[in-house]
Design a protein around this motif. Structure first.
Motif, mmCIF file in Angstrom:
data_model
loop_
_atom_site.group_PDB
_atom_site.id
_atom_site.type_symbol
_atom_site.label_atom_id
_atom_site.label_comp_id
_atom_site.label_asym_id
_atom_site.label_seq_id
_atom_site.Cartn_x
_atom_site.Cartn_y
_atom_site.Cartn_z
ATOM 1 N N ALA A 194 -28.090 -39.182 77.413
ATOM 2 C CA ALA A 194 -26.766 -38.768 77.889
ATOM 3 C C ALA A 194 -25.741 -39.773 77.454
ATOM 4 O O ALA A 194 -26.020 -40.973 77.348
ATOM 5 C CB ALA A 194 -26.755 -38.696 79.405
ATOM 6 N N SER A 195 -24.554 -39.274 77.200
ATOM 7 C CA SER A 195 -23.445 -40.164 76.915
ATOM 8 C C SER A 195 -22.155 -39.409 77.161
ATOM 9 O O SER A 195 -22.132 -38.185 77.161
ATOM 10 C CB SER A 195 -23.511 -40.625 75.461
ATOM 11 O OG SER A 195 -22.375 -41.410 75.172
ATOM 12 N N HIS A 196 -21.062 -40.178 77.386
ATOM 13 C CA HIS A 196 -19.769 -39.498 77.413
ATOM 14 C C HIS A 196 -19.000 -39.832 76.136
ATOM 15 O O HIS A 196 -17.842 -39.493 76.005
ATOM 16 C CB HIS A 196 -18.984 -39.855 78.678
ATOM 17 C CG HIS A 196 -18.675 -41.310 78.808
ATOM 18 N ND1 HIS A 196 -19.612 -42.224 79.225
ATOM 19 C CD2 HIS A 196 -17.566 -42.007 78.534
ATOM 20 C CE1 HIS A 196 -19.059 -43.426 79.222
ATOM 21 N NE2 HIS A 196 -17.813 -43.314 78.799
ATOM 22 N N ILE A 197 -19.687 -40.511 75.191
ATOM 23 C CA ILE A 197 -19.013 -40.896 73.939
ATOM 24 C C ILE A 197 -19.629 -40.115 72.783
ATOM 25 O O ILE A 197 -20.761 -40.362 72.376
ATOM 26 C CB ILE A 197 -19.168 -42.405 73.683
ATOM 27 C CG1 ILE A 197 -18.701 -43.168 74.915
ATOM 28 C CG2 ILE A 197 -18.390 -42.838 72.445
ATOM 29 C CD1 ILE A 197 -19.075 -44.617 74.901
ATOM 30 N N LEU A 198 -18.870 -39.171 72.270
ATOM 31 C CA LEU A 198 -19.420 -38.304 71.231
ATOM 32 C C LEU A 198 -19.824 -39.031 69.941
ATOM 33 O O LEU A 198 -20.920 -38.801 69.441
ATOM 34 C CB LEU A 198 -18.461 -37.166 70.914
ATOM 35 C CG LEU A 198 -18.991 -36.317 69.776
ATOM 36 C CD1 LEU A 198 -20.118 -35.440 70.247
ATOM 37 C CD2 LEU A 198 -17.922 -35.497 69.149
ATOM 38 N N PRO A 199 -18.982 -39.910 69.365
ATOM 39 C CA PRO A 199 -19.379 -40.507 68.089
ATOM 40 C C PRO A 199 -20.719 -41.238 68.210
ATOM 41 O O PRO A 199 -21.506 -41.279 67.269
ATOM 42 C CB PRO A 199 -18.250 -41.502 67.788
ATOM 43 C CG PRO A 199 -17.088 -41.022 68.579
ATOM 44 C CD PRO A 199 -17.640 -40.342 69.779
ATOM 45 N N GLU A 200 -20.994 -41.802 69.388
ATOM 46 C CA GLU A 200 -22.253 -42.513 69.581
ATOM 47 C C GLU A 200 -23.424 -41.537 69.600
ATOM 48 O O GLU A 200 -24.420 -41.702 68.904
ATOM 49 C CB GLU A 200 -22.164 -43.301 70.901
ATOM 50 C CG GLU A 200 -23.288 -44.285 71.117
ATOM 51 C CD GLU A 200 -23.567 -45.134 69.903
ATOM 52 O OE1 GLU A 200 -22.617 -45.580 69.228
ATOM 53 O OE2 GLU A 200 -24.765 -45.325 69.590
ATOM 54 N N ILE A 201 -23.263 -40.487 70.374
ATOM 55 C CA ILE A 201 -24.362 -39.531 70.546
ATOM 56 C C ILE A 201 -24.634 -38.796 69.225
ATOM 57 O O ILE A 201 -25.769 -38.504 68.876
ATOM 58 C CB ILE A 201 -24.021 -38.565 71.704
ATOM 59 C CG1 ILE A 201 -25.261 -38.221 72.503
ATOM 60 C CG2 ILE A 201 -23.350 -37.326 71.253
ATOM 61 C CD1 ILE A 201 -24.940 -37.568 73.827
ATOM 62 N N GLU A 202 -23.556 -38.515 68.482
ATOM 63 C CA GLU A 202 -23.713 -37.809 67.204
ATOM 64 C C GLU A 202 -24.547 -38.616 66.220
ATOM 65 O O GLU A 202 -25.220 -38.058 65.370
ATOM 66 C CB GLU A 202 -22.334 -37.587 66.585
ATOM 67 C CG GLU A 202 -21.824 -36.177 66.671
ATOM 68 C CD GLU A 202 -20.547 -35.989 65.865
ATOM 69 O OE1 GLU A 202 -19.744 -36.935 65.783
ATOM 70 O OE2 GLU A 202 -20.376 -34.891 65.322
ATOM 71 N N LYS A 203 -24.458 -39.968 66.345
ATOM 72 C CA LYS A 203 -25.192 -40.818 65.405
ATOM 73 C C LYS A 203 -26.679 -40.836 65.716
ATOM 74 O O LYS A 203 -27.492 -41.128 64.849
ATOM 75 C CB LYS A 203 -24.650 -42.248 65.461
ATOM 76 C CG LYS A 203 -23.310 -42.374 64.792
ATOM 77 C CD LYS A 203 -22.940 -43.828 64.580
ATOM 78 C CE LYS A 203 -21.540 -43.939 64.074
ATOM 79 N NZ LYS A 203 -20.556 -44.210 65.126
ATOM 80 N N ILE A 204 -27.040 -40.601 66.963
ATOM 81 C CA ILE A 204 -28.447 -40.721 67.346
ATOM 82 C C ILE A 204 -29.138 -39.364 67.410
ATOM 83 O O ILE A 204 -30.251 -39.196 66.932
ATOM 84 C CB ILE A 204 -28.587 -41.411 68.731
ATOM 85 C CG1 ILE A 204 -27.828 -42.730 68.765
ATOM 86 C CG2 ILE A 204 -30.055 -41.646 69.046
ATOM 87 C CD1 ILE A 204 -27.867 -43.441 70.105
ATOM 88 N N ALA A 205 -28.455 -38.393 68.016
ATOM 89 C CA ALA A 205 -29.131 -37.132 68.328
ATOM 90 C C ALA A 205 -29.082 -36.159 67.157
ATOM 91 O O ALA A 205 -28.150 -36.160 66.369
ATOM 92 C CB ALA A 205 -28.468 -36.496 69.548
ATOM 93 N N SER A 206 -30.109 -35.315 67.087
ATOM 94 C CA SER A 206 -30.093 -34.298 66.037
ATOM 95 C C SER A 206 -29.393 -33.048 66.548
ATOM 96 O O SER A 206 -29.066 -32.152 65.786
ATOM 97 C CB SER A 206 -31.516 -33.977 65.602
ATOM 98 O OG SER A 206 -32.320 -33.787 66.732
ATOM 99 N N ARG A 207 -29.169 -32.987 67.850
ATOM 100 C CA ARG A 207 -28.535 -31.812 68.451
ATOM 101 C C ARG A 207 -27.810 -32.271 69.705
ATOM 102 O O ARG A 207 -28.300 -33.152 70.410
ATOM 103 C CB ARG A 207 -29.628 -30.809 68.817
ATOM 104 C CG ARG A 207 -29.176 -29.535 69.418
ATOM 105 C CD ARG A 207 -30.238 -28.468 69.167
ATOM 106 N NE ARG A 207 -31.456 -28.661 69.943
ATOM 107 C CZ ARG A 207 -31.635 -28.192 71.180
ATOM 108 N NH1 ARG A 207 -30.671 -27.539 71.790
ATOM 109 N NH2 ARG A 207 -32.775 -28.361 71.817
ATOM 110 N N VAL A 208 -26.637 -31.691 69.954
ATOM 111 C CA VAL A 208 -25.852 -32.130 71.109
ATOM 112 C C VAL A 208 -25.562 -30.938 72.019
ATOM 113 O O VAL A 208 -25.153 -29.880 71.557
ATOM 114 C CB VAL A 208 -24.506 -32.755 70.651
ATOM 115 C CG1 VAL A 208 -23.684 -33.201 71.857
ATOM 116 C CG2 VAL A 208 -24.735 -33.935 69.724
ATOM 117 N N MET A 209 -25.820 -31.128 73.315
ATOM 118 C CA MET A 209 -25.450 -30.100 74.295
ATOM 119 C C MET A 209 -24.254 -30.652 75.070
ATOM 120 O O MET A 209 -24.245 -31.829 75.430
ATOM 121 C CB MET A 209 -26.587 -29.838 75.274
ATOM 122 C CG MET A 209 -27.895 -29.481 74.604
ATOM 123 S SD MET A 209 -29.136 -28.834 75.757
ATOM 124 C CE MET A 209 -29.540 -30.247 76.754
#
Ligand SMILES: Nc1ncnc2c1ncn2[C@@H]1O[C@H](COP(=O)(O)OP(=O)(O)OP(=O)(O)O)[C@@H](O)[C@H]1O
Length: 315
Positions: A194-209
Motif C-alpha cells: 500500500a502507498s499513497h504515493i503513486l510514483p513510488e508504487i508505480e516503480k515497484i508494482a506490476s499492477r495498481v489498484m
C-alpha cells in the motif's frame, strides 16, 4: 487456450463498517500467485482496513475473502500461516539483537528447534542482514529496520506478503534498496503493498489498484478518467479572462491557473479532435495571445490526482 491460474488472494464484494462509518464498500479483486500489486489510496481510504481483513485480524461485515484457498473467517489460522503483514513502522523490540529478534519471531510463528535456525539463517541471507545480526534493533538505520521487518515477515515462508508504505521515511538510497528487495521477492511470494504515493508504487508494482473512500475504482473508471484531455496553456491573461474566453468551447470542463507560474493554465476537456484548434480560436477572438498549448500525457499519476482531488467549495 490461456492457462487457468487460481488467484492466491481473492476478495468478493467485501464491505466493512465501523459502527456507522463505512470504511470499505463492495470491494472485489483477485491477485495471481507471484504478482506484485499496489494498493493506492489517500489517507483514510481504507487500505489498512483491507489489509487487516486479508490477514484475518478484522472480520468483513459482508463479502468473502480467501487467501491461498483459506477463508478468512472460517479458517483464520490457515490464513495467518499463508500471509504475513508488515505494518508501517512495525515494532521491533528495540532492546533485542537482530538475531534474537528473528529467533523470537520464528517462535511466535510456530517454528521450533533446528527449523528455527535454518529459517532465520535463510531470511538473514536473503535480506543481507549478516553484518547487523548482533546489533540491537534500536540502533539500526531506518533502511535496516525495514529489512528486518520484512525478514521477520518472511519467516515461515508465507505465500503472500503485505507491506504497508514500505518505503516511507527512507532516504533515496534506502528506497532503491528496499524497492529492489521487494522486486526480488516476487515469484516466490505474492506481494501486496500500500502507498499513497503513486510514483513510488508505480516503480515497484506490476499492477495498481486505486481505492477512494473505501471504493475500488474499476478499470472502466480509470479508463474514463484517462479519456479526458489536459492541455497546458501559456497565455498573457488572467484566469478569469481565460475562463471567460473558453467557457463556450464545447467539451471544456475546467480551467485552472498554475499557482506557481503566472500566465500558465491547465485546461481539462473532453477528448475530441478539433478541441485545441477551437480553444486557440476562442482565445484569439478574445484577444488573448497564446504562447503555447501542449497536451499533457494521460499518465496514471494525473488520473489519480484528478480522481482524488477534493471538490472545490462552491464560490
Ligand atoms: N477502528 C476504527 N473505528 C472506526 N473507524 C475507523 C477505524 N479504523 C479506521 N477507521 C476509519 O475507516 C476509514 C478507513 O481507514 P483506514 O485506516 O483503513 O485507511 P487507510 O487508507 O489505511 O489510511 P492511512 O493511510 O491513513 O492509514 C477512515 O475513515 C478511518 O477513520
Amino acid at each position: 487456450m490461456l492457462p487457468v491460474v487460481s488467484p492466491v488472494v481473492f476478495a468478493e464484494r467485501v464491505t466493512k463498517w465501523y459502527g456507522p462509518r463505512r470504511a470499505v464498500a463492495d470491494v472485489s479483486f483477485a491477485i495471481a500467485p507471484g504478482e506484485i500489486v499496489g494498493l493506492l489510496g489517500p489517507n483514510g481510504s481504507g487500505k489498512s482496513t483491507i489489509f487487516r481483513m486479508l490477514t484475518g485480524y478484522l472480520v468483513p461485515t459482508s463479502g468473502r475473502i480467501e487467501v491461498a484457498g483459506h477463508d478468512v473467517v472460517e479458517d483464520s489460522l490457515g490464513v495467518r500461516r499463508a500471509i504475513s503483514y508488515v505494518p508501517e513502522d512495525a515494532p521491533l523490540y528495540d532492546h533485542m539483537r537482530v538475531g534474537e529478534f528473528l529467533n523470537f519471531m520464528a517462535g511466535i510463528k510456530g517454528l521450533h528447534g533446528p527449523k528455527t535456525r535454518a529459517a532465520v539463517e535463510e531470511v538473514a541471507e536473503r535480506l543481507d542482514l549478516a553484518r547487523v545480526m548482533k546489533l540491537t534493533t534500536g540502533k539500526l538505520s531506518r533502511g535496516f529496520r525495514q529489512r528486518v521487518s520484512i525478514a521477520q515477515a518472511l519467516l515461515g515462508d508465507p505465500k503472500v506478503l503485505v507491506l504497508d508504505e514500505p518505503t516511507s521515511g527512507l532516504d533515496p538510497h534506502q528506497v532503491i534498496a528496499v524497492r529492489d528487495l521487494i522486486q526480488s521477492l516476487a515469484g516466490r511470494h505474492t506481494v501486496l503493498l500500500a502507498s499513497h504515493i503513486l510514483p513510488e508504487i508505480e516503480k515497484i508494482a506490476s499492477r495498481v489498484m486505486i481505492l477512494l473512500d473505501g471504493v475500488l475504482l474499476t478499470s472502466d473508471a480509470l479508463k474514463d478518467a484517462a479519456q479526458d484531455l489536459t492541455l497546458r496553456l501559456s497565455a498573457e491573461a488572467t484566469e478569469d479572462a481565460v475562463r471567460g474566453a473558453t467557457k463556450a468551447v464545447a467539451g471544456v470542463r475546467e480551467v485552472t491557473a498554475d499557482p506557481d507560474n503566472a500566465g500558465r493554465f491547465l485546461v481539462k476537456a473532453e477528448r475530441r479532435p478539433p478541441l485545441a484548434a477551437d480553444l486557440v480560436s476562442a482565445l484569439v477572438a478574445a484577444q488573448i495571445p497564446v504562447r503555447e498549448l501542449t497536451e499533457l500525457r494521460p499518465d496514471l499519476e494525473r488520473v489519480f490526482l484528478d480522481l482524488t482531488r477534493q471538490p472545490k467549495a462552491a464560490a
